[in-house]
Enzyme design. Structure first.
Site, PDB file in Angstrom:
ATOM      1  N   ASP A 207       0.855  -1.183   0.000  1.00  0.00           N
ATOM      2  CA  ASP A 207       0.000   0.000   0.000  1.00  0.00           C
ATOM      3  C   ASP A 207       0.895   1.238   0.000  1.00  0.00           C
ATOM      4  O   ASP A 207       2.123   1.116  -0.075  1.00  0.00           O
ATOM      5  CB  ASP A 207      -0.926   0.004   1.235  1.00  0.00           C
ATOM      6  CG  ASP A 207      -0.161   0.198   2.546  1.00  0.00           C
ATOM      7  OD1 ASP A 207       1.083   0.285   2.524  1.00  0.00           O
ATOM      8  OD2 ASP A 207      -0.819   0.267   3.592  1.00  0.00           O
ATOM      9  N   ASP A 209       1.478   4.781   2.304  1.00  0.00           N
ATOM     10  CA  ASP A 209       1.124   5.415   3.580  1.00  0.00           C
ATOM     11  C   ASP A 209       1.579   6.873   3.597  1.00  0.00           C
ATOM     12  O   ASP A 209       2.737   7.164   3.292  1.00  0.00           O
ATOM     13  CB  ASP A 209       1.821   4.681   4.735  1.00  0.00           C
ATOM     14  CG  ASP A 209       1.579   3.182   4.717  1.00  0.00           C
ATOM     15  OD1 ASP A 209       0.488   2.754   5.097  1.00  0.00           O
ATOM     16  OD2 ASP A 209       2.505   2.432   4.307  1.00  0.00           O
ATOM     17  N   ASP A 296      -3.206   4.479   2.747  1.00  0.00           N
ATOM     18  CA  ASP A 296      -3.518   4.823   4.141  1.00  0.00           C
ATOM     19  C   ASP A 296      -3.134   6.279   4.381  1.00  0.00           C
ATOM     20  O   ASP A 296      -2.021   6.688   4.055  1.00  0.00           O
ATOM     21  CB  ASP A 296      -2.710   3.954   5.120  1.00  0.00           C
ATOM     22  CG  ASP A 296      -3.173   2.512   5.136  1.00  0.00           C
ATOM     23  OD1 ASP A 296      -4.291   2.230   4.657  1.00  0.00           O
ATOM     24  OD2 ASP A 296      -2.415   1.657   5.641  1.00  0.00           O
TER      25      ASP A 296
HETATM   26  P1  TTP Z   1       2.035  -1.026   6.727  1.00  0.00           P
HETATM   27  O1  TTP Z   1       1.609  -0.139   5.631  1.00  0.00           O
HETATM   28  O2  TTP Z   1       1.115  -2.149   7.078  1.00  0.00           O
HETATM   29  O3  TTP Z   1       3.441  -1.710   6.425  1.00  0.00           O
HETATM   30  P2  TTP Z   1       4.712  -1.201   5.614  1.00  0.00           P
HETATM   31  O4  TTP Z   1       4.446   0.113   4.960  1.00  0.00           O
HETATM   32  O5  TTP Z   1       5.854  -1.250   6.551  1.00  0.00           O
HETATM   33  O6  TTP Z   1       4.926  -2.330   4.533  1.00  0.00           O
HETATM   34  P3  TTP Z   1       4.175  -2.488   3.119  1.00  0.00           P
HETATM   35  O7  TTP Z   1       5.176  -2.126   2.090  1.00  0.00           O
HETATM   36  O8  TTP Z   1       3.783  -3.935   3.049  1.00  0.00           O
HETATM   37  O9  TTP Z   1       2.994  -1.599   3.111  1.00  0.00           O
HETATM   38  O10 TTP Z   1       2.259  -0.199   8.068  1.00  0.00           O
HETATM   39  C1  TTP Z   1       3.156   0.873   8.159  1.00  0.00           C
HETATM   40  C2  TTP Z   1       3.366   1.250   9.602  1.00  0.00           C
HETATM   41  O11 TTP Z   1       2.218   1.879  10.133  1.00  0.00           O
HETATM   42  C3  TTP Z   1       3.642   0.046  10.488  1.00  0.00           C
HETATM   43  O12 TTP Z   1       4.844   0.279  11.182  1.00  0.00           O
HETATM   44  C4  TTP Z   1       2.521   0.004  11.445  1.00  0.00           C
HETATM   45  C5  TTP Z   1       1.975   1.403  11.431  1.00  0.00           C
HETATM   46  N1  TTP Z   1       0.535   1.478  11.705  1.00  0.00           N
HETATM   47  C6  TTP Z   1       0.128   2.148  12.844  1.00  0.00           C
HETATM   48  O13 TTP Z   1       0.957   2.637  13.605  1.00  0.00           O
HETATM   49  N2  TTP Z   1      -1.216   2.247  13.124  1.00  0.00           N
HETATM   50  C7  TTP Z   1      -2.159   1.704  12.306  1.00  0.00           C
HETATM   51  O14 TTP Z   1      -3.370   1.829  12.587  1.00  0.00           O
HETATM   52  C8  TTP Z   1      -1.719   0.999  11.113  1.00  0.00           C
HETATM   53  C9  TTP Z   1      -2.711   0.382  10.173  1.00  0.00           C
HETATM   54  C10 TTP Z   1      -0.370   0.934  10.864  1.00  0.00           C
HETATM   55 MN    MN Z   2       2.674   0.394   3.831  1.00  0.00          MN
HETATM   56 MN    MN Z   3      -0.393   0.844   5.546  1.00  0.00          MN
END
Ligand code: TTP
Ligand code: MN
Ligand code: MN
Ligand code: MN
Length: 372
Positions: A207, A209, A296
């Site tokens: 995703d 973020d 996100d």
């Molecule tokens: P992710 O997007 O799940 O993981 P990522 O970006 O490290 O890997 P990917 O490439 O697969 O997307 O989460 C990113 C960070 O956000 C992770 O350290 C957890 C944090 N997080 C929160 O702190 N609160 C939340 O509600 C969520 C959903 C994630």
């Molecule tokens: Mn992510």
């Molecule tokens: Mn995420």
């Protein structure tokens, strides 16, 4: 490439905490860590959280090593490795693979739960329920009328093909331009940072973020609703789960410091036009010139930005160890909102991530060194 060190080399100074290690994306022990992560995931599927975290912690430690382990003797003095983990490592050195891991990989239950949990909105609990009903494939789930899917899962099935494909860095940047432009209309002084895996230097993610905020306190409350509305107006919003802020500093730290934070946030699926991605031609395959992408967004108040940024940059294992280190080594509570010193009963303020590391007495670890 450096040779693995003999005993009594830097090996012996590896910390048990990921926040005291520098873990880049270059993993010298991928064969071992892939195997351990399969076991961790299998334990997660049967809700054995202790063993799951044990294997994840071991894999995370190995990812930080500057060279490959050559044999089982190289594990001497390394932290985070229990007898079970060492047995797996030994098997791999002796037989080229671990029978325990091979067994899991061919296990029907593991394979099925792996497929089910690959759907957005489906966690181990739901996957397990479907498995117990005798269901084994996504086709069976989709055609079973006795199964009630929630809104998130419906979107997960609807856009499965697209969102199960990795998102590239170029796609993440294209999404960033769209969101930034919309957020800039809401407030020209908006700050937006790419977080998560891409901030750690990953080329691909599951995703995208972003952290967004505005300087004026309270104004951030209107930010994500405005962004979501505008995405909808532009026909780019495929799915939206908006969560209102429940953040209240005065209730901290009495409430349990949690992994999930209380900031305003949203989990989206947006339509990304292919011609908006740098270096990509608008292909007309399937008559479609767009791709569904998971996004996100989180909007903390500006004065909480550093904590939110640190919390959302990951990796999950790095975050876990930051909190564990704070609690066990510093008598402090860290989460996505704040850092609380239990010794002096005070909140420690921070403008930047560096401030937080300094409060914790830790050397600063750059985002690309947090791939624990
Ligand atoms: P992710 O997007 O799940 O993981 P990522 O970006 O490290 O890997 P990917 O490439 O697969 O997307 O989460 C990113 C960070 O956000 C992770 O350290 C957890 C944090 N997080 C929160 O702190 N609160 C939340 O509600 C969520 C959903 C994630
Ligand atoms: Mn992510
Ligand atoms: Mn995420
Ligand atoms: Mn290296």
């Amino acid at each position: 490439k450096p040779e693995a060190g003999p005993p009594n080399s830097p090996w012996l100074t590896v910390s048990q905490y990921a926040c005291q290690r520098r873990t880049t994306l270059y993993n010298h022990n991928k064969i071992l860590t892939d195997a351990l992560e399969v076991l961790a995931e299998n334990y997660e599927f049967i809700e054995s959280i202790g063993p799951c975290l044990g294997f994840r912690r071991a894999a995370s430690m190995l990812k930080s090593l500057p060279a490959p382990l050559r044999n089982i003797n190289d594990t001497e003095g390394l932290p985070c490795l229990g007898p079970e983990t060492k047995a797996v490592i030994q098997d791999i050195f002796e037989c080229g693979s671990s029978s325990k891991v091979e067994e899991v990989l061919t296990d029907e239950r593991y394979r099925t739960l792996k497929i089910f949990t690959s759907v957005f909105g489906v966690g181990p609990k739901t996957a397990e329920k479907w498995y117990r009903k005798g269901l084994r494939s996504l086709e069976q789930i989709a055609s079973d009328s006795s199964i009630h899917l929630n809104k998130m899962q419906i979107a997960g099935f609807q856009y499965y093909e697209d969102i199960s494909k990795p998102v590239s860095k170029a796609e993440a940047e294209a999404v960033g331009h769209i969101i930034k432009e919309i957020a800039g209309c809401f407030s020209p002084d908006v700050t937006m940072t790419l977080t998560g895996g891409f901030r750690r230097g990953k080329e691909f993610g599951h995703d995208v973020d972003f952290l967004l905020t505005v300087p004026r306190p309270g104004k951030e409350d209107g930010l994500l609703p405005a962004v979501i509305n505008q995405l909808r107006t532009q026909g780019l919003l495929l799915y939206s789960d908006f969560q209102e802020s429940t953040f209240d500093l005065s209730s901290l730290p009495n409430r349990r410091f949690e992994a999930m934070d209380h900031f305003q946030k949203c989990f989206l699926i947006v339509k990304l036009k292919k011609d908006q991605v740098v270096g990509q031609q608008a292909e007309q395959r399937c008559g479609r010139d767009w791709k569904a992408v998971r996004v996100d967004l989180v909007a903390p108040p500006a004065e909480r930005y550093a904590f939110a940024l640190l919390g959302w940059s990951g990796s999950t294992q790095f975050e876990r160890d930051l909190r564990r280190f704070s609690r066990l080594e510093r008598n402090m509570l860290l989460d996505n909102h704040a850092l609380f010193d239990k010794t002096t009963n005070t909140f420690l303020q921070a403008k930047t991530e560096e401030d937080i590391f300094t409060h914790l007495g830790l050397d600063y670890i750059e985002p690309w060194q947090r791939n624990a």
